[in-house]
Design a protein around this motif. Structure first.
Motif, mmCIF file in Angstrom:
data_model
loop_
_atom_site.group_PDB
_atom_site.id
_atom_site.type_symbol
_atom_site.label_atom_id
_atom_site.label_comp_id
_atom_site.label_asym_id
_atom_site.label_seq_id
_atom_site.Cartn_x
_atom_site.Cartn_y
_atom_site.Cartn_z
ATOM 1 N N PRO A 53 -10.256 21.283 6.670
ATOM 2 C CA PRO A 53 -11.497 20.751 6.133
ATOM 3 C C PRO A 53 -11.823 20.397 4.695
ATOM 4 C CG PRO A 53 -11.925 22.189 7.835
ATOM 5 C CD PRO A 53 -10.774 22.571 7.369
ATOM 6 N N GLU A 54 -11.722 21.353 3.869
ATOM 7 C CA GLU A 54 -11.725 21.125 2.420
ATOM 8 C C GLU A 54 -10.803 20.119 2.007
ATOM 9 O OE1 GLU A 54 -13.386 25.287 0.563
ATOM 10 O OE2 GLU A 54 -11.409 25.470 1.479
ATOM 11 N N ALA A 55 -9.483 20.101 2.344
ATOM 12 C CA ALA A 55 -8.655 19.538 1.567
ATOM 13 C C ALA A 55 -8.812 17.946 2.323
ATOM 14 C CB ALA A 55 -6.908 19.764 1.996
ATOM 15 N N ASP A 56 -9.254 17.793 3.358
ATOM 16 C CA ASP A 56 -9.636 16.466 3.881
ATOM 17 C C ASP A 56 -10.837 15.773 3.226
ATOM 18 O OD1 ASP A 56 -7.667 15.721 5.967
ATOM 19 O OD2 ASP A 56 -8.250 17.146 7.177
ATOM 20 N N ALA A 57 -11.847 16.773 2.938
ATOM 21 C CA ALA A 57 -12.952 16.446 2.407
ATOM 22 C C ALA A 57 -12.786 15.838 0.820
ATOM 23 C CB ALA A 57 -14.036 17.386 2.226
ATOM 24 N N LEU A 58 -11.817 16.346 0.229
ATOM 25 C CA LEU A 58 -11.295 15.764 -1.035
ATOM 26 C C LEU A 58 -10.625 14.533 -0.965
ATOM 27 C CD1 LEU A 58 -10.917 16.109 -4.150
ATOM 28 C CD2 LEU A 58 -8.966 17.371 -3.809
ATOM 29 N N LEU A 59 -9.869 14.305 0.150
ATOM 30 C CA LEU A 59 -9.317 13.109 0.422
ATOM 31 C C LEU A 59 -10.200 11.818 0.738
ATOM 32 C CD1 LEU A 59 -6.146 14.307 2.699
ATOM 33 C CD2 LEU A 59 -6.086 13.584 0.231
ATOM 34 N N GLY A 60 -11.135 12.533 1.431
ATOM 35 C CA GLY A 60 -12.251 11.291 1.777
ATOM 36 C C GLY A 60 -13.267 10.859 0.583
ATOM 37 N N ARG A 61 -13.284 11.749 -0.405
ATOM 38 C CA ARG A 61 -14.090 11.148 -1.661
ATOM 39 C C ARG A 61 -13.292 10.903 -2.980
ATOM 40 N NH1 ARG A 61 -14.856 16.988 -1.558
ATOM 41 N NH2 ARG A 61 -14.260 18.013 -3.569
ATOM 42 N N SER A 62 -12.100 11.161 -3.108
ATOM 43 C CA SER A 62 -11.312 11.097 -4.071
ATOM 44 C C SER A 62 -10.367 10.011 -4.261
ATOM 45 C CB SER A 62 -10.914 12.230 -4.559
ATOM 46 O OG SER A 62 -9.976 12.079 -5.666
ATOM 47 N N PRO A 63 -10.443 8.925 -4.721
ATOM 48 C CA PRO A 63 -9.343 7.952 -4.482
ATOM 49 C C PRO A 63 -7.928 8.454 -5.200
ATOM 50 C CG PRO A 63 -11.249 6.807 -5.346
ATOM 51 C CD PRO A 63 -11.569 8.176 -5.263
ATOM 52 N N LEU A 64 -7.969 9.307 -6.283
ATOM 53 C CA LEU A 64 -6.770 9.813 -6.882
ATOM 54 C C LEU A 64 -6.402 10.747 -5.945
ATOM 55 C CD1 LEU A 64 -4.688 10.044 -9.022
ATOM 56 C CD2 LEU A 64 -6.297 11.678 -10.252
ATOM 57 N N ALA A 65 -7.009 11.698 -5.163
ATOM 58 C CA ALA A 65 -6.384 12.628 -4.418
ATOM 59 C C ALA A 65 -5.434 11.897 -3.173
ATOM 60 C CB ALA A 65 -7.805 13.695 -3.810
ATOM 61 N N LEU A 66 -6.166 10.843 -2.689
ATOM 62 C CA LEU A 66 -5.603 10.185 -1.637
ATOM 63 C C LEU A 66 -4.097 9.438 -2.091
ATOM 64 C CD1 LEU A 66 -6.154 9.546 1.288
ATOM 65 C CD2 LEU A 66 -7.254 7.167 0.506
ATOM 66 N N LEU A 67 -4.252 8.987 -3.338
ATOM 67 C CA LEU A 67 -3.080 8.412 -3.657
ATOM 68 C C LEU A 67 -2.038 9.586 -4.150
ATOM 69 C CD1 LEU A 67 -2.280 5.657 -4.726
ATOM 70 C CD2 LEU A 67 -3.008 6.054 -7.027
ATOM 71 N N VAL A 68 -2.362 10.799 -4.738
ATOM 72 C CA VAL A 68 -1.531 11.782 -4.856
ATOM 73 C C VAL A 68 -1.087 12.074 -3.592
ATOM 74 C CG1 VAL A 68 -1.185 14.185 -5.776
ATOM 75 C CG2 VAL A 68 -2.214 12.242 -7.025
ATOM 76 N N GLY A 69 -1.844 12.398 -2.433
ATOM 77 C CA GLY A 69 -1.222 12.675 -1.403
ATOM 78 C C GLY A 69 -0.389 12.088 -0.601
ATOM 79 N N MET A 70 -0.475 10.643 -0.665
ATOM 80 C CA MET A 70 0.581 9.612 -0.363
ATOM 81 C C MET A 70 1.947 9.840 -0.992
ATOM 82 S SD MET A 70 0.637 7.503 1.841
ATOM 83 C CE MET A 70 2.439 7.173 2.373
ATOM 84 N N LEU A 71 1.799 10.259 -2.394
ATOM 85 C CA LEU A 71 2.852 10.344 -3.412
ATOM 86 C C LEU A 71 3.795 11.600 -2.782
ATOM 87 C CD1 LEU A 71 4.566 9.482 -5.997
ATOM 88 C CD2 LEU A 71 3.190 11.109 -7.058
ATOM 89 N N LEU A 72 3.116 12.646 -2.267
ATOM 90 C CA LEU A 72 3.593 13.932 -2.055
ATOM 91 C C LEU A 72 4.237 13.718 -0.460
ATOM 92 C CD1 LEU A 72 0.977 16.574 -3.322
ATOM 93 C CD2 LEU A 72 3.208 15.858 -4.298
#
Length: 196
Positions: free
Chosen positions: A11-30
């Protein structure tokens, strides 16, 4: 605007992905050589270890490289290859600072076409053709970023109803379907190699 994400299955990690463009981009990179949930949990882990609520491209780009690698290497490590990925994350953030003022959403906020967005994504450090297409599909399907021709630019990953990649994961059931698809594709590739 917040989006409901289920990529990290936390839930916490997904909430960050849902509100942060940079977090989503970094997640994709990883998202390579580790399970998807591990990769997409990475941005939350990095932010947490930096005592922040979100990722900041300026702060990450300016971070001492050895200290940043150590941050990603703490147990549990952010990635199977934390040192290499720390460099990649910093390169990505430095690129965003230089070209987009550190704002990841600027990558897509003013593009007119899917082809233009794909070209921007392919120019990012650590993003090849396939990763760029998957991320473009992810933006279109789950973040409502839909410039003209986005599905075509994303190729097979943009197809409606597909279960090929992170772009299609909205919960445990779709995660299982994407995993099954990847296993079938891997088995087919091995069979083709043996036959050819």
């Amino acid at each position: 605007m917040e989006h409901t994400m289920r990529l990290a299955q936390d839930p916490e990690a997904d909430a960050l992905l849902g509100r942060s463009p940079l977090a989503l981009l970094v997640g994709m990179l990883l998202d390579q050589q580790v399970p998807m949930e591990w990769a997409f949990s990475g941005p939350w882990t990095i932010a947490h270890r930096m005592d922040a609520d979100d990722l900041d491209a300026h702060a990450i780009a300016a971070y001492d490289p050895e200290a940043f690698a150590a941050l990603l290497s703490q147990k549990p490590a952010v990635h199977r290859y934390p040192g290499a990925m720390a460099r990649r994350v910093q390169q990505l953030c430095a690129y965003l600072v230089e070209h987009y003022g550190g704002d990841a959403s600027a990558l897509w906020s003013e593009v007119a076409t899917g082809a233009e967005l794909l070209a921007r994504l392919k120019a990012l450090p650590g993003f090849g053709e396939q990763k760029a297409k998957i991320f473009l599909a992810l933006l279109g399907k789950q973040w409502d970023v839909r410039p003209t021709g986005w599905r075509e630019a994303a190729g097979a990953y943009g197809e409606a109803g597909a279960h090929r990649s992170a772009a299609d994961i909205t919960g445990p059931e779709s995660l299982a379907r994407v995993r099954a698809y990847k296993q079938e594709a891997k088995a087919a590739a091995k069979a083709a190699k043996r036959g050819g």
